[in-house]
Scaffold this motif. Structure first.
Motif, mmCIF file in Angstrom:
data_model
loop_
_atom_site.group_PDB
_atom_site.id
_atom_site.type_symbol
_atom_site.label_atom_id
_atom_site.label_comp_id
_atom_site.label_asym_id
_atom_site.label_seq_id
_atom_site.Cartn_x
_atom_site.Cartn_y
_atom_site.Cartn_z
ATOM 1 N N GLY A 279 -89.399 58.136 53.091
ATOM 2 C CA GLY A 279 -89.306 58.075 51.637
ATOM 3 C C GLY A 279 -88.297 57.057 51.150
ATOM 4 O O GLY A 279 -87.559 57.314 50.220
ATOM 5 N N ALA A 280 -88.234 55.894 51.797
ATOM 6 C CA ALA A 280 -87.317 54.801 51.461
ATOM 7 C C ALA A 280 -85.855 55.147 51.710
ATOM 8 O O ALA A 280 -84.964 54.509 51.185
ATOM 9 C CB ALA A 280 -87.514 54.333 50.021
ATOM 10 N N CYS A 281 -85.602 56.164 52.509
ATOM 11 C CA CYS A 281 -84.232 56.556 52.836
ATOM 12 C C CYS A 281 -83.761 55.866 54.106
ATOM 13 O O CYS A 281 -84.505 55.779 55.084
ATOM 14 C CB CYS A 281 -84.132 58.059 53.063
ATOM 15 S SG CYS A 281 -84.433 59.045 51.588
ATOM 16 N N GLN A 282 -82.532 55.403 54.059
ATOM 17 C CA GLN A 282 -81.886 54.891 55.253
ATOM 18 C C GLN A 282 -80.749 55.821 55.617
ATOM 19 O O GLN A 282 -80.248 56.572 54.778
ATOM 20 C CB GLN A 282 -81.394 53.468 55.032
ATOM 21 C CG GLN A 282 -82.565 52.514 54.887
ATOM 22 C CD GLN A 282 -82.122 51.072 54.789
ATOM 23 O OE1 GLN A 282 -81.141 50.763 54.142
ATOM 24 N NE2 GLN A 282 -82.865 50.197 55.441
ATOM 25 N N ILE A 283 -80.346 55.773 56.870
ATOM 26 C CA ILE A 283 -79.429 56.767 57.421
ATOM 27 C C ILE A 283 -78.145 56.101 57.898
ATOM 28 O O ILE A 283 -78.175 55.032 58.502
ATOM 29 C CB ILE A 283 -80.113 57.505 58.587
ATOM 30 C CG1 ILE A 283 -81.327 58.289 58.062
ATOM 31 C CG2 ILE A 283 -79.145 58.416 59.323
ATOM 32 C CD1 ILE A 283 -82.186 58.906 59.139
ATOM 33 N N ARG A 284 -77.027 56.770 57.618
ATOM 34 C CA ARG A 284 -75.733 56.393 58.191
ATOM 35 C C ARG A 284 -75.193 57.624 58.911
ATOM 36 O O ARG A 284 -75.111 58.703 58.333
ATOM 37 C CB ARG A 284 -74.751 55.945 57.125
ATOM 38 C CG ARG A 284 -73.356 55.652 57.708
ATOM 39 C CD ARG A 284 -72.396 55.125 56.690
ATOM 40 N NE ARG A 284 -72.651 53.697 56.533
ATOM 41 C CZ ARG A 284 -71.995 52.928 55.673
ATOM 42 N NH1 ARG A 284 -71.077 53.442 54.877
ATOM 43 N NH2 ARG A 284 -72.263 51.643 55.601
ATOM 44 N N LEU A 285 -74.838 57.449 60.170
ATOM 45 C CA LEU A 285 -74.272 58.510 60.993
ATOM 46 C C LEU A 285 -72.761 58.331 61.092
ATOM 47 O O LEU A 285 -72.280 57.194 61.185
ATOM 48 C CB LEU A 285 -74.878 58.472 62.399
ATOM 49 C CG LEU A 285 -76.396 58.590 62.490
ATOM 50 C CD1 LEU A 285 -76.853 58.351 63.924
ATOM 51 C CD2 LEU A 285 -76.862 59.940 61.991
ATOM 52 N N TYR A 286 -72.018 59.433 61.090
ATOM 53 C CA TYR A 286 -70.564 59.412 61.192
ATOM 54 C C TYR A 286 -70.121 60.170 62.443
ATOM 55 O O TYR A 286 -70.709 61.194 62.798
ATOM 56 C CB TYR A 286 -69.926 60.060 59.962
ATOM 57 C CG TYR A 286 -70.140 59.274 58.702
ATOM 58 C CD1 TYR A 286 -69.173 58.389 58.244
ATOM 59 C CD2 TYR A 286 -71.312 59.401 57.974
ATOM 60 C CE1 TYR A 286 -69.363 57.654 57.087
ATOM 61 C CE2 TYR A 286 -71.517 58.673 56.812
ATOM 62 C CZ TYR A 286 -70.543 57.806 56.376
ATOM 63 O OH TYR A 286 -70.742 57.078 55.238
ATOM 64 N N ASP A 287 -69.023 59.697 63.053
ATOM 65 C CA ASP A 287 -68.492 60.320 64.266
ATOM 66 C C ASP A 287 -68.036 61.759 64.044
ATOM 67 O O ASP A 287 -68.169 62.602 64.931
ATOM 68 C CB ASP A 287 -67.291 59.538 64.802
ATOM 69 C CG ASP A 287 -67.686 58.221 65.437
ATOM 70 O OD1 ASP A 287 -68.890 57.974 65.649
ATOM 71 O OD2 ASP A 287 -66.772 57.420 65.717
ATOM 72 N N ASP A 288 -67.447 62.031 62.888
ATOM 73 C CA ASP A 288 -66.844 63.341 62.643
ATOM 74 C C ASP A 288 -67.466 63.999 61.416
ATOM 75 O O ASP A 288 -68.131 63.337 60.615
ATOM 76 C CB ASP A 288 -65.334 63.187 62.427
ATOM 77 C CG ASP A 288 -64.642 62.555 63.623
ATOM 78 O OD1 ASP A 288 -64.965 62.954 64.762
ATOM 79 O OD2 ASP A 288 -63.802 61.667 63.420
#
Length: 130
Positions: free
Chosen positions: A81-90
């Motif tokens: 759905g046009a979403c992009q993802i950012r992952l975080y370490d904590d």
């Protein structure tokens, strides 16, 4: 269940009409992304949805606490759905991060395998999927 407009008007005039909440299961849901514990979109999956039909347009969705399924176990991901993802370490978006990207089939290839503990979904103007 009301069968016709006439029946509805008759019930309403009789005073026995009452409104009811729509069950949560009847609300529409829209996919915004999936995280997998295995490379190449395999293993356990954690699915993320919203009731907002515009998905990530003008929206940011955040998940600050780890899910049992994916805390420090994410090996691949894909936004929808046009979403992009950012992952975080904590948790709570602390530590290092990786993204925003549309998808990654193998986080080991980019040095980010099994590190994510929180995630954001957001619309960006680039497309990056491999």
């Amino acid at each position: 269940m009301v069968e016709s407009v006439e029946q509805f008007e008759s019930i309403q005039k009789s005073g026995s009409f009452r409104s009811m909440a729509v069950p949560a299961s009847a609300l529409a849901t829209y996919a915004i992304g999936t995280l997998w514990t295995g490379a190449n979109y395999s293993g356990n999956a954690d699915y993320y949805t919203t009731s907002n039909a515009s998905t990530c347009y003008g929206q940011t969705y955040t998940f600050a606490s780890p899910s049992v399924v994916w805390n420090d176990q994410t090996s691949s991901f894909a936004g929808q759905g046009a979403c992009q993802i950012r992952l975080y370490d904590d948790i709570n978006y602390y530590g290092g991060f990786y993204g925003y990207f549309d998808c990654r089939s193998n986080l080991a290839n980019v040095g980010y395998n099994d590190r994510a503990s929180s995630v954001r979904f957001h619309l960006t103007n680039t497309y990056s999927c491999f």
